[in-house]
Scaffold this motif. Structure first.
Motif, PDB file in Angstrom:
ATOM      1  N   ASP A 186      28.889 -25.375 -51.561  1.00 53.35           N
ATOM      2  CA  ASP A 186      27.493 -25.037 -51.783  1.00 53.35           C
ATOM      3  C   ASP A 186      27.303 -24.182 -53.026  1.00 53.35           C
ATOM      4  O   ASP A 186      28.086 -23.255 -53.295  1.00 53.35           O
ATOM      5  CB  ASP A 186      26.942 -24.235 -50.606  1.00 53.35           C
ATOM      6  CG  ASP A 186      26.946 -24.992 -49.298  1.00 53.35           C
ATOM      7  OD1 ASP A 186      27.000 -26.238 -49.333  1.00 53.35           O
ATOM      8  OD2 ASP A 186      26.895 -24.341 -48.236  1.00 53.35           O
ATOM      9  N   ILE A 187      26.237 -24.471 -53.777  1.00 54.14           N
ATOM     10  CA  ILE A 187      25.706 -23.551 -54.776  1.00 54.14           C
ATOM     11  C   ILE A 187      24.187 -23.536 -54.583  1.00 54.14           C
ATOM     12  O   ILE A 187      23.653 -24.199 -53.705  1.00 54.14           O
ATOM     13  CB  ILE A 187      26.068 -23.937 -56.226  1.00 54.14           C
ATOM     14  CG1 ILE A 187      25.583 -25.355 -56.557  1.00 54.14           C
ATOM     15  CG2 ILE A 187      27.558 -23.783 -56.479  1.00 54.14           C
ATOM     16  CD1 ILE A 187      25.691 -25.706 -58.039  1.00 54.14           C
ATOM     17  N   HIS A 188      23.504 -22.758 -55.409  1.00 53.99           N
ATOM     18  CA  HIS A 188      22.049 -22.620 -55.341  1.00 53.99           C
ATOM     19  C   HIS A 188      21.630 -22.193 -53.937  1.00 53.99           C
ATOM     20  O   HIS A 188      20.709 -22.757 -53.331  1.00 53.99           O
ATOM     21  CB  HIS A 188      21.354 -23.927 -55.741  1.00 53.99           C
ATOM     22  CG  HIS A 188      20.116 -23.694 -56.568  1.00 53.99           C
ATOM     23  ND1 HIS A 188      18.927 -23.290 -56.005  1.00 53.99           N
ATOM     24  CD2 HIS A 188      19.896 -23.768 -57.895  1.00 53.99           C
ATOM     25  CE1 HIS A 188      18.019 -23.152 -56.946  1.00 53.99           C
ATOM     26  NE2 HIS A 188      18.586 -23.420 -58.117  1.00 53.99           N
ATOM     27  N   ASP A 189      22.284 -21.149 -53.454  1.00 53.04           N
ATOM     28  CA  ASP A 189      22.073 -20.664 -52.090  1.00 53.04           C
ATOM     29  C   ASP A 189      21.515 -19.245 -52.048  1.00 53.04           C
ATOM     30  O   ASP A 189      21.465 -18.620 -50.995  1.00 53.04           O
ATOM     31  CB  ASP A 189      23.389 -20.724 -51.305  1.00 53.04           C
ATOM     32  CG  ASP A 189      24.538 -20.003 -52.014  1.00 53.04           C
ATOM     33  OD1 ASP A 189      24.300 -19.362 -53.063  1.00 53.04           O
ATOM     34  OD2 ASP A 189      25.677 -20.084 -51.526  1.00 53.04           O
ATOM     35  N   GLY A 190      21.071 -18.733 -53.198  1.00 54.10           N
ATOM     36  CA  GLY A 190      20.669 -17.335 -53.281  1.00 54.10           C
ATOM     37  C   GLY A 190      19.399 -16.989 -52.521  1.00 54.10           C
ATOM     38  O   GLY A 190      19.132 -15.817 -52.279  1.00 54.10           O
ATOM     39  N   LEU A 191      18.601 -17.972 -52.147  1.00 55.63           N
ATOM     40  CA  LEU A 191      17.371 -17.717 -51.404  1.00 55.63           C
ATOM     41  C   LEU A 191      17.545 -17.907 -49.906  1.00 55.63           C
ATOM     42  O   LEU A 191      16.582 -17.776 -49.144  1.00 55.63           O
ATOM     43  CB  LEU A 191      16.244 -18.636 -51.904  1.00 55.63           C
ATOM     44  CG  LEU A 191      15.843 -18.471 -53.367  1.00 55.63           C
ATOM     45  CD1 LEU A 191      14.725 -19.452 -53.726  1.00 55.63           C
ATOM     46  CD2 LEU A 191      15.405 -17.045 -53.665  1.00 55.63           C
ATOM     47  N   LEU A 192      18.766 -18.207 -49.462  1.00 59.02           N
ATOM     48  CA  LEU A 192      19.015 -18.474 -48.042  1.00 59.02           C
ATOM     49  C   LEU A 192      19.604 -17.257 -47.336  1.00 59.02           C
ATOM     50  O   LEU A 192      20.490 -16.584 -47.881  1.00 59.02           O
ATOM     51  CB  LEU A 192      19.991 -19.646 -47.894  1.00 59.02           C
ATOM     52  CG  LEU A 192      19.459 -21.038 -48.222  1.00 59.02           C
ATOM     53  CD1 LEU A 192      20.601 -22.038 -48.248  1.00 59.02           C
ATOM     54  CD2 LEU A 192      18.395 -21.462 -47.212  1.00 59.02           C
ATOM     55  N   ASN A 193      19.126 -16.977 -46.123  1.00 55.27           N
ATOM     56  CA  ASN A 193      19.782 -15.968 -45.296  1.00 55.27           C
ATOM     57  C   ASN A 193      20.815 -16.657 -44.407  1.00 55.27           C
ATOM     58  O   ASN A 193      21.039 -17.866 -44.506  1.00 55.27           O
ATOM     59  CB  ASN A 193      18.753 -15.187 -44.478  1.00 55.27           C
ATOM     60  CG  ASN A 193      17.939 -16.064 -43.545  1.00 55.27           C
ATOM     61  OD1 ASN A 193      18.340 -17.196 -43.220  1.00 55.27           O
ATOM     62  ND2 ASN A 193      16.791 -15.567 -43.094  1.00 55.27           N
ATOM     63  N   ASP A 194      21.452 -15.889 -43.535  1.00 64.34           N
ATOM     64  CA  ASP A 194      22.512 -16.466 -42.709  1.00 64.34           C
ATOM     65  C   ASP A 194      21.985 -17.551 -41.771  1.00 64.34           C
ATOM     66  O   ASP A 194      22.703 -18.504 -41.447  1.00 64.34           O
ATOM     67  CB  ASP A 194      23.205 -15.366 -41.894  1.00 64.34           C
ATOM     68  CG  ASP A 194      24.118 -14.507 -42.747  1.00 64.34           C
ATOM     69  OD1 ASP A 194      24.471 -14.949 -43.858  1.00 64.34           O
ATOM     70  OD2 ASP A 194      24.464 -13.400 -42.309  1.00 64.34           O
ATOM     71  N   ASN A 195      20.733 -17.423 -41.335  1.00 64.20           N
ATOM     72  CA  ASN A 195      20.170 -18.462 -40.471  1.00 64.20           C
ATOM     73  C   ASN A 195      20.086 -19.796 -41.213  1.00 64.20           C
ATOM     74  O   ASN A 195      20.475 -20.847 -40.693  1.00 64.20           O
ATOM     75  CB  ASN A 195      18.770 -18.061 -39.998  1.00 64.20           C
ATOM     76  CG  ASN A 195      18.796 -16.896 -39.041  1.00 64.20           C
ATOM     77  OD1 ASN A 195      19.754 -16.692 -38.307  1.00 64.20           O
ATOM     78  ND2 ASN A 195      17.733 -16.099 -39.042  1.00 64.20           N
ATOM     79  N   GLY A 196      19.564 -19.752 -42.436  1.00 60.58           N
ATOM     80  CA  GLY A 196      19.445 -20.978 -43.217  1.00 60.58           C
ATOM     81  C   GLY A 196      20.790 -21.573 -43.554  1.00 60.58           C
ATOM     82  O   GLY A 196      20.974 -22.796 -43.496  1.00 60.58           O
TER      83      GLY A 196
END
Length: 229
Positions: A186-196
């Protein structure tokens, strides 16, 4: 600090280090290549790089201050990017910023790099599309930037933009199947929290609809893996 727990001890390719959001570092033979050290990655993400690649001008991929700091810290460091980024930084580093586009190949810090793609994914029809390029490094790993570009060659490892204003899960999954890599990170994951991250992990894992056989893994910032051929 990262871990080598899931690194293949017999890997013949470079080591990949996940950094924040869409930034990764590739290390080989004592040299380092960094892709997309943007504003959502660590402030020091670009430091120590011998070569820097930037896919496009959006600030989560291109942070001028981070690039300037890396270039000033190492007079031998160089940047390869598209015109829209090069025009903003080349004047400060004459001869060290190189403009590239789709179909170009070059060597950067001992890595063989191919350029694939031309346009950013559509965010909304009301928003003009900007340019975007992706990079295949050493024929092993593909970083597409902000696009679902299918490279015109097989790649073993795909760096997958899992969450953005311009994508949805069905497109992400179909993209993995179209590229058909052996491994996905995965990349482009900076807007996700652990739930996402958990939801996407399940959807891309064994409990989901299937990636076409590609193994999927999420790396935390600082984790490193070996890229075997």
């Amino acid at each position: 600090m990262g871990t080598d727990a899931n690194t293949d001890a017999h890997a013949s390719g470079p080591k990949l280090v996940k950094k924040g959001h869409s930034c990764v570092r590739l290390e080989k033979d004592g040299r380092t290549l960094v892709i997309d050290p943007g504003g959502f990655s660590e402030p020091e993400a670009a430091l120590g790089a011998d070569a820097l690649l930037v896919t496009h001008e959006h600030p989560d991929h291109f942070d001028e201050l981070r690039l300037r700091a890396a270039m000033e810290a190492d007079p031998g460091a160089e940047i390869w990017t598209l015109r829209s980024v090069a025009e903003r930084i080349s004047g400060a580093f004459p001869g060290r910023v190189h403009t590239v586009g789709h179909g170009d190949t070059f060597e950067a810090a001992g890595f063989e790099v191919e350029v694939h793609g031309e346009l950013h994914a559509v965010i909304h029809p009301d928003m003009p599309r900007i340019t975007n390029i992706g990079f295949v490094v050493d024929g092993l790993v593909f970083h597409p930037g902000d696009a679902l570009t299918v490279p015109e060659r097989p790649v073993k490892t795909l760096l997958l933009p899992v969450h953005a204003p311009w994508n949805k899960f069905s497109e992400v999954l179909d993209y993995v199947r179209a590229v058909s890599p052996a491994q996905v990170y995965d990349i482009h994951d900076g807007l996700l929290n652990d739930n996402g991250l958990g939801v996407l992990g399940r959807m891309l894992g064994q409990g989901g609809p299937g990636t076409g056989g590609a193994a999927h893994a999420h790396l935390r910032p600082g984790e490193r893996v070996g890229l075997s051929r």
